[in-house]
Write an enzyme that holds these catalytic residues in place. Structure first.
Site: not given
Ligand SMILES: *Cc1c(COP(=O)(O)O)cnc(C)c1O
Length: 374
Positions: A38, A136, A165, A221, A265, A310-312
């Protein structure tokens, strides 16, 4: 003159490191891996990283949004893909018909999905997410069985997975995560007694995968660890994990300024004496945080960023590196000479976590990939 570079600032990503990290996490867990890619693969670049993760042995790809999943399909990734987050109703048929698995947590969502069944050319593969304590996304534990039964008995949908999670798997004290694991186990057992045994049961992010072996269930995951970044402030990744990303730039100018000159700045920095100042073409427009106390590497030495970001561009104080000249390489994250700045160190300076540092690398920074073929 440095003729070997074509960018003022750039990020390199070592895809071999990602491949190896995925193999390493798979070797530790010995169960299928969903590589979490992601947020543009935590800033590393989703498509190249997804390829490296699959080469490293991942079987699944996990993303947060349906747009990300569709981008994987457009890039011809045919492996299973799960959207971990919310999908708007108008996008459900598109996702299902691209064989993208969806996360569900409510009866209302199920109703939306089943009402669209006439548009499905493939079965809707659903992962029921349980809120075991993260508070969540997810169904409450007490509602899990009734939602699971509803999915189980609905023709157009298939209960492919059951997930949760952890909120605190990255901490020294794992008691909260163990409570969540226990809650999740009660759900798994309750469903099993009702004859519902989802093909995949998954809970473990990187920290849980590495440090709570019992929490792995049938699929892991990992995200942050496959990039070789620390998943926990309390426990280090095994030494075979390697960070994949470096962020570099080229010194655009070096000059001597007389005493009493204000820099950048607001003139918040004023030279005390004659000082050697360098200009680096990175700024908050690249995700370089506009705070005091930044440091970068020049000539293998840590040098301070002075004055406002700065920005850049930023200005650096180069008195410690008298040989520095325009065209030299600057390292913001990564190694130079014998020195190194990690994403974790940058995070510390920015008052955040390594995840945010790499996710915040702006799209305008070119990503340059190394892999086995180059
Ligand atoms: C982002 C995410 C992960 C991965 O977590 P890490 O801490 O980066 O290993 C696993 N499961 C869910 C639902 C997530 O949102």
């Amino acid at each position: 003159m440095n003729h070997n570079v074509s960018h003022s600032t750039w990020v390199t990503v070592d895809l071999r490191a990602i491949e190896k990290n995925v193999s390493a996490v798979k070797a530790v867990a010995e169960i299928p891996v969903m590589a979490v890619v992601k947020a543009n693969a935590y800033g590393h670049g989703m498509i190249p990283v997804a390829g490296a993760a699959l080469r490293g042995g991942a079987q699944w790809l996990g993303v947060a949004r349906v747009e990300e999943a569709l981008e994987l399909r457009e890039a011809k990734f045919t492996c299973p893909v799960l959207v971990l987050g919310y999908v708007p109703d108008s996008r459900i048929s598109g996702a299902v018909n691209n064989d993208i698995s969806l996360t569900v947590w409510s009866v209302d969502q199920l109703k939306s999905i089943t009402s669209l069944a006439g548009e499905f050319i493939l079965p809707a593969k659903l992962h029921l997410k349980i809120d075991t304590g993260m508070s969540r996304l997810g169904a409450q534990v007490s509602d899990a069985l009734s939602i699971a039964e509803r999915i189980f008995t609905t023709k157009s949908v298939y209960l492919e997975g059951l997930s949760t999670h952890y909120a605190r798997a990255d901490e020294e004290d794992l008691s909260s995560a163990r409570n969540q694991e226990h809650e999740f186990n009660t759900v798994v057992d309750k469903l099993a007694k009702a004859g519902i045994k989802p093909h995949l049961v998954h809970a473990a992010n990187s920290a849980a995968t590495l440090f709570m072996p019992d929490s792995r269930f049938s699929l892991i995951r990992p995200g942050i660890s496959i990039y070789g970044l620390q998943s926990s402030g309390a426990r280090m990744l095994p030494s075979e994990f390697q960070s994949a990303l470096e962020w570099k730039a080229i010194l655009s100018q070096v000059k001597m300024l007389p005493p009493g000159r204000g820099v950048s700045y607001g003139h918040e920095y004023v030279t005390q004496k004659e000082e050697r100042i360098g200009i680096v073409p990175v700024g908050y427009g690249d995700g370089f945080r506009r705070v005091v106390g930044n440091q970068v590497l020049v000539g293998g030495r840590l040098v301070p960023v002075i004055g406002r970001v700065c920005m850049d561009q930023v200005c650096v104080q180069l008195d410690e590196v008298p040989s520095a000249q325009a065209g030299d390489e600057v390292v913001i994250i990564g190694s130079q000479g014998g020195s190194r700045i990690t994403a974790e160190q940058v995070a510390e300076r920015w008052g955040t976590i390594n995840y945010e540092v790499v996710c915040g690398l702006a799209a305008r920074i070119p990503r340059i990939y190394f892999d086995n073929k180059t």
